[in-house]
Design an enzyme around this catalytic site. Structure first.
Site, mmCIF file in Angstrom:
data_model
loop_
_atom_site.group_PDB
_atom_site.id
_atom_site.type_symbol
_atom_site.label_atom_id
_atom_site.label_comp_id
_atom_site.label_asym_id
_atom_site.label_seq_id
_atom_site.Cartn_x
_atom_site.Cartn_y
_atom_site.Cartn_z
ATOM 1 N N CYS A 8 0.865 -1.182 0.000
ATOM 2 C CA CYS A 8 0.000 0.000 0.000
ATOM 3 C C CYS A 8 0.901 1.231 0.000
ATOM 4 O O CYS A 8 2.098 1.123 -0.280
ATOM 5 C CB CYS A 8 -0.986 -0.011 1.173
ATOM 6 S SG CYS A 8 -0.275 0.250 2.807
ATOM 7 N N ASN A 11 2.469 1.563 4.245
ATOM 8 C CA ASN A 11 2.705 0.303 4.953
ATOM 9 C C ASN A 11 2.400 0.408 6.451
ATOM 10 O O ASN A 11 3.087 -0.179 7.272
ATOM 11 C CB ASN A 11 4.139 -0.190 4.714
ATOM 12 C CG ASN A 11 4.385 -1.626 5.159
ATOM 13 O OD1 ASN A 11 5.458 -1.946 5.639
ATOM 14 N ND2 ASN A 11 3.411 -2.495 4.995
ATOM 15 N N CYS A 13 -1.360 0.854 7.263
ATOM 16 C CA CYS A 13 -2.801 0.554 7.374
ATOM 17 C C CYS A 13 -3.172 -0.732 6.638
ATOM 18 O O CYS A 13 -3.337 -1.783 7.244
ATOM 19 C CB CYS A 13 -3.641 1.722 6.843
ATOM 20 S SG CYS A 13 -3.510 3.251 7.799
ATOM 21 N N ARG A 14 -3.316 -0.638 5.324
ATOM 22 C CA ARG A 14 -3.866 -1.753 4.546
ATOM 23 C C ARG A 14 -2.912 -2.928 4.369
ATOM 24 O O ARG A 14 -3.294 -4.085 4.582
ATOM 25 C CB ARG A 14 -4.313 -1.261 3.166
ATOM 26 C CG ARG A 14 -5.421 -0.244 3.238
ATOM 27 C CD ARG A 14 -5.673 0.401 1.890
ATOM 28 N NE ARG A 14 -4.553 1.282 1.542
ATOM 29 C CZ ARG A 14 -4.423 1.917 0.389
ATOM 30 N NH1 ARG A 14 -5.335 1.738 -0.559
ATOM 31 N NH2 ARG A 14 -3.402 2.705 0.165
ATOM 32 N N SER A 15 -1.683 -2.664 3.942
ATOM 33 C CA SER A 15 -0.787 -3.793 3.658
ATOM 34 C C SER A 15 -0.363 -4.554 4.911
ATOM 35 O O SER A 15 -0.322 -5.790 4.875
ATOM 36 C CB SER A 15 0.414 -3.372 2.807
ATOM 37 O OG SER A 15 1.162 -2.362 3.414
ATOM 38 N N ASP A 125 -8.063 3.548 1.335
ATOM 39 C CA ASP A 125 -7.112 3.846 2.399
ATOM 40 C C ASP A 125 -7.860 4.396 3.609
ATOM 41 O O ASP A 125 -8.463 5.463 3.526
ATOM 42 C CB ASP A 125 -6.089 4.864 1.905
ATOM 43 C CG ASP A 125 -4.920 5.032 2.842
ATOM 44 O OD1 ASP A 125 -5.019 4.622 4.018
ATOM 45 O OD2 ASP A 125 -3.892 5.592 2.410
#
Length: 157
Positions: A8, A11, A13-15, A125
Site C-alpha cells: 500500500c 505500509n 494501514c492496509r498492507s 485507504d
C-alpha cells in the site's frame, strides 16, 4: 516456498493488515512452511513504524497477531524475490508496474482481483476516513481468494 508481498502507500494501514490476516489464514491451514508473507509501502514516510492504531484495533478485535510488523518501503529486489506482489489500489499498482519496467517480476495484481465477481477494484485507504472495519472485510475476502488461488496453482493442501 511461495512468497507473497502486500503493498500500500505507507505500509501502516492496509498492507500490514493484509499481511497479518493472510499470515493468520496460512497458519490456520498449516501452510507456514510453504507460504511466506510480507508487506511494504511505496512511500517512505512511515519506515520503522508499527501498524496504525486503527489497523491494530481491528486486528485485536479479530484476534489476529501483528507482532513484529514494522513499515518498510518496497524495493527493486522485492519485485523479483516475491511470487505475488499484491497492491491495494490502482495507485500502488501503477507505482509497482513503473518500478518493474520491463524486468521479470512476480505476478503484480490488486488484492480485489482475487475476489470473484467483485465490482470493487481498490481497497480504500482508511488513514483519513477511519473505515478500518470496512477495509478489514475487504482485505479478508481478498486474502481468502488469494490463498485459494495459491493453493490451486501451486497444488498446496
Amino acid at each position: 516456498m511461495v512468497k507473497v508481498l502486500f503493498v500500500c502507500l505507507g505500509n501502516i494501514c492496509r498492507s500490514p493488515m493484509a499481511e497479518a490476516v493472510f499470515r493468520d489464514m496460512v497458519k490456520r491451514e498449516g501452510l507456514e512452511d510453504k507460504i511466506a508473507v510480507d508487506s511494504a509501502g511505496t512511500g517512505s514516510w512511515h519506515v520503522g513504524d508499527p501498524p496504525h492504531r486503527g489497523t491494530r484495533d481491528v486486528l485485536d478485535r479479530h484476534q489476529i497477531s501483528y507482532e513484529g510488523l514494522k513499515a518498510r518501503q518496497v524495493n527493486q529486489q522485492d519485485l523479483s524475490n516475491f511470487d505475488y506482489i499484491v497492491a491495494m489500489d490502482a495507485g500502488n499498482l501503477g507505482e509497482l508496474r513503473k518500478m518493474a519496467g520491463f524486468k521479470k517480476t512476480g505476478e503484480i495484481r490488486r488484492l480485489m482481483d482475487f475476489v470473484p465477481n467483485s465490482d470493487i477494484l481498490d481497497v480504500p485507504d482508511p488513514y483519513y476516513a477511519g473505515n478500518f472495519d470496512e477495509v478489514y472485510e475487504m482485505v479478508a475476502k481478498g486474502c481468502r481468494g488469494l490463498l485459494e488461488t495459491i493453493k490451486q496453482k501451486h497444488h498446496l493442501s
